[in-house]
Write a protein that holds these residues in place. Structure first.
Motif, mmCIF file in Angstrom:
data_model
loop_
_atom_site.group_PDB
_atom_site.id
_atom_site.type_symbol
_atom_site.label_atom_id
_atom_site.label_comp_id
_atom_site.label_asym_id
_atom_site.label_seq_id
_atom_site.Cartn_x
_atom_site.Cartn_y
_atom_site.Cartn_z
ATOM 1 N N ARG A 127 -15.350 21.143 -32.708
ATOM 2 C CA ARG A 127 -15.359 21.418 -34.585
ATOM 3 C C ARG A 127 -16.230 21.164 -35.886
ATOM 4 N NH1 ARG A 127 -9.876 23.955 -33.938
ATOM 5 N NH2 ARG A 127 -8.955 23.007 -32.224
ATOM 6 N N MET A 240 -12.043 25.312 -37.094
ATOM 7 C CA MET A 240 -12.199 26.062 -36.191
ATOM 8 C C MET A 240 -12.804 25.430 -34.625
ATOM 9 S SD MET A 240 -14.788 28.834 -37.001
ATOM 10 C CE MET A 240 -15.803 29.214 -35.434
ATOM 11 N N ILE A 242 -15.197 24.909 -31.708
ATOM 12 C CA ILE A 242 -16.386 26.371 -31.162
ATOM 13 C C ILE A 242 -16.726 26.129 -29.241
ATOM 14 C CG2 ILE A 242 -19.297 26.583 -31.311
ATOM 15 C CD1 ILE A 242 -19.316 25.402 -34.330
ATOM 16 N N ASP A 247 -17.599 32.369 -31.674
ATOM 17 C CA ASP A 247 -17.065 31.409 -32.720
ATOM 18 C C ASP A 247 -18.581 30.594 -33.047
ATOM 19 O OD1 ASP A 247 -14.928 31.523 -31.611
ATOM 20 O OD2 ASP A 247 -15.025 29.893 -29.751
#
Length: 257
Positions: A127, A240, A242, A247
């Motif tokens: 993150r 988010m 990854i 992503d």
């Protein structure tokens, strides 16, 4: 809630994942994102939020590679000190436990002694785009007297409970319930705790950490299991995780824009 002393905060940064779902031979945290490894971006985010020292959990085969990312045991360009430990193969929870075991010595290196109300963050290198204001929001809430604080975002998808985990044979599963999504949130990191709380939580749940099937998927769950109260603050879409190549591509697009 009472305001605690403004002692310096410390963090465990989990970075021992293999990154197989990213289709890369490097450990996930060393995969470059617009020229910088994920772990370096995550560590810089913590440093910019005022974290005094970071314990990083690394895969044993890449220990020297991680050391090279943090010359002189510092986050480059900052005063934040770094100590790298080898992560555990059993589970993420076990790796965090190793990080917590090293954090007192790191604090002493920084000239501190951990107090029961010292803020400890647990963050995921995956993150690495978490905005500074999310990190400081978590720290501030813990300093205000909340023993466990996690950032979260509202759930926008409809969620369903099913009768069994996903199976490789793809046999249709039965829906057993539809939770009310207005009361559901998606959890992010860093998760923040007082030193006393996260220490007790990991001691309480230590037996779970030996197997990925039983280990807690986040540290707040250990606090809940021992009867503690966890509070939520607002997260951010940029925090988010990854995990896949999609992503990674999205994170690159965010940075380039």
């Amino acid at each position: 809630m009472t305001t605690t002393d403004m002692t310096r905060a410390y963090a465990v940064l989990t970075a021992a994942g293999a990154g197989k779902r990213l289709g890369n031979t490097l450990p996930k945290a060393l995969i470059p994102l617009v020229g910088q490894p994920l772990v370096l971006r995550a560590a810089r985010g913590l440093a910019h939020a005022g974290i005094a020292g970071i314990v990083i959990t690394a895969p044993p085969e890449a220990y020297d590679d991680f050391r090279a990312v943090f010359p002189e045991n510092h986050v480059p360009g900052t005063d934040t000190q770094v100590h790298i430990v080898v992560g555990a193969s059993q589970s993420r929870q076990a790796s965090v436990g190793r990080g917590l075991a090293a954090i007192s010595n790191l604090a002493r290196t920084c000239g501190d002694e951990l107090q029961d109300d010292t803020v400890i963050l647990i963050h995921d290198a995956a993150r690495c785009l978490t905005p500074t204001d999310v990190i400081t929001r978590v720290i501030t809430a813990v300093r205000q007297g909340y023993e466990a604080v996690i950032p979260a975002m509202p759930v926008t998808d409809t969620l369903k409970m099913v009768d069994r985990p996903s199976a490789a044979d793809d046999v249709p599963r039965v829906v057993t319930a539809t939770p009310e999504r207005r009361c559901m949130v998606a959890i992010q990191t860093p998760q923040g705790f007082t030193w006393a709380t996260i220490r007790r939580a990991h001691e309480y749940g230590a037996e779970l950490s030996h197997n990925e099937m039983t280990a807690a998927t986040d540290d707040a769950a250990l606090v809940e299991a021992m009867g503690g109260t966890v509070h939520v603050v607002t997260g951010d879409l940029q925090a988010m995780k990854i995990t896949t190549s999609i992503d990674l591509a999205l994170a690159e697009l965010i940075l380039k824009q």
